[in-house]
Design an enzyme around this catalytic site. Structure first.
Site, short mmCIF file in Angstrom:
data_model
loop_
_atom_site.label_atom_id
_atom_site.label_comp_id
_atom_site.label_asym_id
_atom_site.label_seq_id
_atom_site.Cartn_x
_atom_site.Cartn_y
_atom_site.Cartn_z
N LYS A 160 21.26 31.23 62.54
CA LYS A 160 20.44 30.10 63.00
C LYS A 160 21.42 28.94 63.24
O LYS A 160 21.59 28.05 62.40
CB LYS A 160 19.38 29.77 61.95
CG LYS A 160 18.24 28.93 62.49
CD LYS A 160 17.07 28.91 61.52
CE LYS A 160 16.10 27.79 61.83
NZ LYS A 160 15.49 27.86 63.16
N1 PMP Z 1 13.00 33.00 65.84
C1 PMP Z 1 13.64 31.84 66.13
C2 PMP Z 1 14.53 31.77 67.33
C3 PMP Z 1 13.44 30.72 65.30
O1 PMP Z 1 14.06 29.56 65.58
C4 PMP Z 1 12.59 30.82 64.18
C5 PMP Z 1 12.35 29.61 63.31
N2 PMP Z 1 13.32 29.52 62.32
C6 PMP Z 1 11.95 32.04 63.94
C7 PMP Z 1 12.19 33.11 64.79
C8 PMP Z 1 11.04 32.22 62.76
O2 PMP Z 1 11.77 32.17 61.55
P1 PMP Z 1 11.13 31.63 60.22
O3 PMP Z 1 9.88 32.40 60.01
O4 PMP Z 1 12.15 31.90 59.20
O5 PMP Z 1 10.88 30.17 60.40
#
Ligand code: PMP
Length: 318
Positions: free
Chosen positions: A148
């Protein structure tokens, strides 16, 4: 910011910050929920662990341990005396150290923001009208899609802007091979004939923490589920579809490329999972109490807090 609590207006960085130019940072999006007279942070340790893994993928050193960052999140909320639902944004980024792309010698700054927050998507609608982006999702072999990382999000900015310009609520990415991948900040699930499917890591998704929570819930409810490659055409013929994400939570998809999903209303299983997720985040599902961290020490949640703290990650490099 780098160990100090500073007022919002003073939380600024120099224009020569490496991350501003090159996207050299990693971050997290975390939610905390108002529950009883407490505030519960959802899967704090897991988010911080993912941030440290993202940093490792880019060889960014973090000047704090995971435990220190988790404790700083809790202290930040307490010092602000926040008693509402919140969004929490920790970020670790390369600061001022010249124009060299190899930023190993450039200091890494760590900041955490927190602010009251309710809904990510327009709350007047029951769900989302989504388009398949003309842009593909960023990922291997160019960058590690599991990280991320700040720079990766220019891909999401591009798709989300294109989507908004065309009058949609959110964009859906295909991966490099043309399989269904994920939203600009969410993972996707489809339901057809009561069978639930979601793309796996092979499709270049981010390892979503909400996705993983919803998969656990699906297993608890003993619903038929597979993690597999999803073809684009399945999007248009499924009975239900929904996004999962920290900001989005469980968000029903009502149409894709203007084709209605099911009857164009949130589906039965989607609604069930929305409800189940809503209970987990406010500490109402005893099986998942370990996922919440109590900020103000309400006795009902303290046991969960101490368990969560014992799971808080140390530095990835240790
Ligand atoms: N995909 C992307 C590209 C994201 O930015 C996020 C948000 N963090 C998610 C999926 C979902 O992840 P999470 O459930 O950990 O927030």
């Amino acid at each position: 910011m780098d160990g100090d609590i500073v007022p919002w207006e003073k939380a600024t960085v120099h224009v020569f910050t490496h991350a501003l130019h090159y996207g050299s940072g990693v971050f997290e999006g975390i939610r905390a929920y108002k529950a009883e007279d407490d505030v519960l942070i959802f899967r704090l340790g897991d988010h911080i662990r993912r941030m440290m893994e993202s940093a490792k993928l880019y060889s960014f050193d973090l000047p704090y341990s995971g435990e220190e960052i988790c404790n700083a999140v809790i202290e930040l909320i307490q010092r602000n005396d926040f008693h509402d639902s919140l969004y929490i944004r920790p970020i670790a980024f390369k600061g001022v150290g010249g124009i060299n792309l190899d930023a190993r010698a450039t200091p890494t700054s760590v900041s955490i923001m927190a602010f009251p927050y309710r809904k990510y998507f327009n709350h007047d609608k029951l769900g989302l009208d989504v388009n398949v982006s003309t842009w593909r999702r960023i990922g291997e072999p160019a960058v590690p899609g599991l990280a991320k990382a700040c720079g990766h999000y220019i891909n999401s900015v591009l798709a989300r802007t294109e989507s908004a310009e065309a009058g949609f609520d959110e964009a859906l990415f295909l991966d490099g091979d043309g399989h269904v991948c994920e939203g600009t900040g969410e993972n996707i699930f489809l339901v057809k004939d009561d069978q639930i499917a979601t793309p796996g890591f092979g499709s270049g998704i981010l390892d979503g923490i909400t996705r993983e929570t919803v998969i656990s819930l699906i297993r608890d409810l003993e619903l038929p589920f597979t993690e597999r490659e999803v073809a684009r055409a399945e999007l248009y013929t499924c009975d239900e579809a929904f996004f999962t994400g920290t900001a989005a939570e469980v968000a029903p998809i009502l149409s894709i490329d203007r084709k209605p999903i099911g009857n164009g209303k949130p589906g039965r299983l989607t609604s069930k999972l929305m409800e189940g997720y809503g209970e987990i985040v406010i500490g109402r599902n005893s099986k998942y109490l370990r996922y919440v961290t109590s900020v103000y020490g309400n006795q009902q949640f303290v046991r969960a807090t101490s368990e969560t703290n014992s799971q808080i990650p140390r530095r990835v490099t240790e």
